[in-house]
Motif scaffolding. Structure first.
Motif, PDB file in Angstrom:
ATOM      1  N   ASP A 115      58.659   1.692  18.009  1.00  0.00           N
ATOM      2  CA  ASP A 115      58.012   1.518  16.824  1.00  0.00           C
ATOM      3  C   ASP A 115      58.176   2.505  15.701  1.00  0.00           C
ATOM      4  O   ASP A 115      58.247   2.608  14.742  1.00  0.00           O
ATOM      5  CB  ASP A 115      56.683   1.056  16.923  1.00  0.00           C
ATOM      6  N   SER A 116      58.078   3.649  16.465  1.00  0.00           N
ATOM      7  CA  SER A 116      57.879   4.918  15.456  1.00  0.00           C
ATOM      8  C   SER A 116      58.605   6.155  16.379  1.00  0.00           C
ATOM      9  O   SER A 116      58.002   6.252  17.716  1.00  0.00           O
ATOM     10  CB  SER A 116      56.624   5.163  14.860  1.00  0.00           C
ATOM     11  N   ILE A 117      59.157   7.187  15.980  1.00  0.00           N
ATOM     12  CA  ILE A 117      59.321   8.334  16.692  1.00  0.00           C
ATOM     13  C   ILE A 117      58.827   9.569  15.918  1.00  0.00           C
ATOM     14  O   ILE A 117      59.188  10.780  16.081  1.00  0.00           O
ATOM     15  CB  ILE A 117      61.258   8.599  16.866  1.00  0.00           C
ATOM     16  N   GLY A 136      56.564   2.813  31.162  1.00  0.00           N
ATOM     17  CA  GLY A 136      56.358   3.663  30.053  1.00  0.00           C
ATOM     18  C   GLY A 136      54.692   3.949  29.959  1.00  0.00           C
ATOM     19  O   GLY A 136      54.014   3.235  30.560  1.00  0.00           O
ATOM     20  N   ALA A 137      54.379   4.944  29.367  1.00  0.00           N
ATOM     21  CA  ALA A 137      52.944   5.108  29.159  1.00  0.00           C
ATOM     22  C   ALA A 137      52.222   4.343  28.047  1.00  0.00           C
ATOM     23  O   ALA A 137      51.006   4.198  28.221  1.00  0.00           O
ATOM     24  CB  ALA A 137      52.994   6.601  28.557  1.00  0.00           C
ATOM     25  N   ILE A 138      52.864   3.531  27.285  1.00  0.00           N
ATOM     26  CA  ILE A 138      52.240   2.668  26.187  1.00  0.00           C
ATOM     27  C   ILE A 138      52.536   1.396  26.369  1.00  0.00           C
ATOM     28  O   ILE A 138      53.896   1.018  26.207  1.00  0.00           O
ATOM     29  CB  ILE A 138      52.589   3.215  24.715  1.00  0.00           C
ATOM     30  N   SER A 139      51.871   0.311  26.105  1.00  0.00           N
ATOM     31  CA  SER A 139      52.257  -1.135  26.125  1.00  0.00           C
ATOM     32  C   SER A 139      52.591  -1.482  24.914  1.00  0.00           C
ATOM     33  O   SER A 139      52.331  -0.621  23.661  1.00  0.00           O
ATOM     34  CB  SER A 139      50.854  -1.910  26.544  1.00  0.00           C
ATOM     35  N   LEU A 190      56.329   6.541  19.931  1.00  0.00           N
ATOM     36  CA  LEU A 190      56.982   6.104  21.327  1.00  0.00           C
ATOM     37  C   LEU A 190      56.502   4.755  21.825  1.00  0.00           C
ATOM     38  O   LEU A 190      56.572   4.678  23.173  1.00  0.00           O
ATOM     39  CB  LEU A 190      56.690   7.155  22.340  1.00  0.00           C
ATOM     40  N   LYS A 191      55.928   3.877  20.808  1.00  0.00           N
ATOM     41  CA  LYS A 191      55.661   2.418  21.474  1.00  0.00           C
ATOM     42  C   LYS A 191      56.800   1.859  21.482  1.00  0.00           C
ATOM     43  O   LYS A 191      57.305   1.603  20.431  1.00  0.00           O
ATOM     44  CB  LYS A 191      54.500   1.880  20.664  1.00  0.00           C
ATOM     45  N   THR A 247      57.385  15.171  25.674  1.00  0.00           N
ATOM     46  CA  THR A 247      58.324  15.100  24.793  1.00  0.00           C
ATOM     47  C   THR A 247      58.719  16.568  24.651  1.00  0.00           C
ATOM     48  O   THR A 247      57.923  17.351  24.830  1.00  0.00           O
ATOM     49  CB  THR A 247      57.761  14.560  23.452  1.00  0.00           C
ATOM     50  N   HIS A 248      60.083  16.546  24.222  1.00  0.00           N
ATOM     51  CA  HIS A 248      60.762  17.944  23.715  1.00  0.00           C
ATOM     52  C   HIS A 248      60.193  19.066  24.639  1.00  0.00           C
ATOM     53  O   HIS A 248      59.623  20.243  24.383  1.00  0.00           O
ATOM     54  CB  HIS A 248      60.193  18.295  22.312  1.00  0.00           C
ATOM     55  N   SER A 249      60.547  18.866  26.043  1.00  0.00           N
ATOM     56  CA  SER A 249      60.328  19.890  26.777  1.00  0.00           C
ATOM     57  C   SER A 249      61.294  19.811  27.987  1.00  0.00           C
ATOM     58  O   SER A 249      62.262  18.997  27.944  1.00  0.00           O
ATOM     59  CB  SER A 249      59.003  19.836  27.664  1.00  0.00           C
ATOM     60  N   ASN A 250      61.715  21.109  28.761  1.00  0.00           N
ATOM     61  CA  ASN A 250      62.747  21.063  29.574  1.00  0.00           C
ATOM     62  C   ASN A 250      62.497  20.150  30.840  1.00  0.00           C
ATOM     63  O   ASN A 250      63.328  19.709  31.534  1.00  0.00           O
ATOM     64  CB  ASN A 250      63.217  22.539  29.785  1.00  0.00           C
TER      65      ASN A 250
END
Length: 198
Positions: free
Chosen positions: A162-164, A191-194, A172-173, A26-29
């Motif tokens: 569900d949440s940011i 994605g990384a999360i079920s 990021l779920k 997240t939040h990287s180039n």
């Protein structure tokens, strides 16, 4: 694993047996950056699978040459490169390019076969969705028609989480019932999360 730094293995003439899985970037180039230091180098057995790339781009890096934006970059390979698999990833927004394989004529992409599939894209502010060799694609449909990859992938109008909030356990779920919950290989999530059960 959650991290706000890019993953960079762009050193040497051979990049092989690299697996990058279950990461939230997240939040990287840059999300994932791998290439050999020579156009004669080899890249093989690369797996980028089940990662979430969120809001990539627009951040000052510690090296001027990294003030570029892409979620996945692989480049500088020759025809001996093989077994590249990019699957089950979730891409949410980028300020330039989401997936870049090869850049112009100096970083030619020659790895065959390459498998991109079961990925979920939300283009958002990205200028291009996929940069493959010398061609830039703004939509998944045009890339699928031209390339043959990404046959099971989808481009979404929006992806709801569900949440940011980074402090939330649901950060990021994907929301239950969303496309991200069932479009992966075998009907699993991307994605990384079920997702939470419905």
């Amino acid at each position: 694993v959650s991290q706000s730094r890019y993953h960079d293995t762009s050193i040497g003439t051979k990049q092989t047996r690299i697996t990058y899985r279950y990461n939230k970037i997240t939040h990287s180039n840059i999300g994932f950056n791998t290439f050999t230091s020579s156009t004669k180098g080899e890249m093989s057995h690369i797996v980028v699978d089940h990662n979430t790339f969120y809001q990539i781009g627009g951040y000052k890096m510690d090296r001027a040459d990294l003030d570029i934006t892409m979620e996945i970059r692989l480049a500088r390979t020759n025809l001996s490169s093989h077994d590249i698999n990019i699957t089950n990833n979730l891409y949410f927004n980028s300020t330039y390019t989401i997936t870049q394989l090869g850049q112009g004529t100096t970083d030619a992409w020659s790895a065959t076969p390459t498998r991109l599939d079961y990925n979920l894209y939300y283009r958002g502010n990205a200028t291009y969705l996929i940069y493959w060799e010398k061609t830039k694609y703004t939509s998944l449909v045009t890339f699928q028609a031209a390339n043959g990859n990404e046959s099971h992938s989808q481009q979404a109008d929006m992806i709801v989480f569900d949440s940011i909030d980074p402090t939330s356990s649901n950060y990021l779920k994907p929301t239950a019932g969303s496309t991200a919950c069932s479009m992966g290989v075998g009907g699993t999530y991307v994605g990384a999360i079920s997702c939470n059960p419905t």
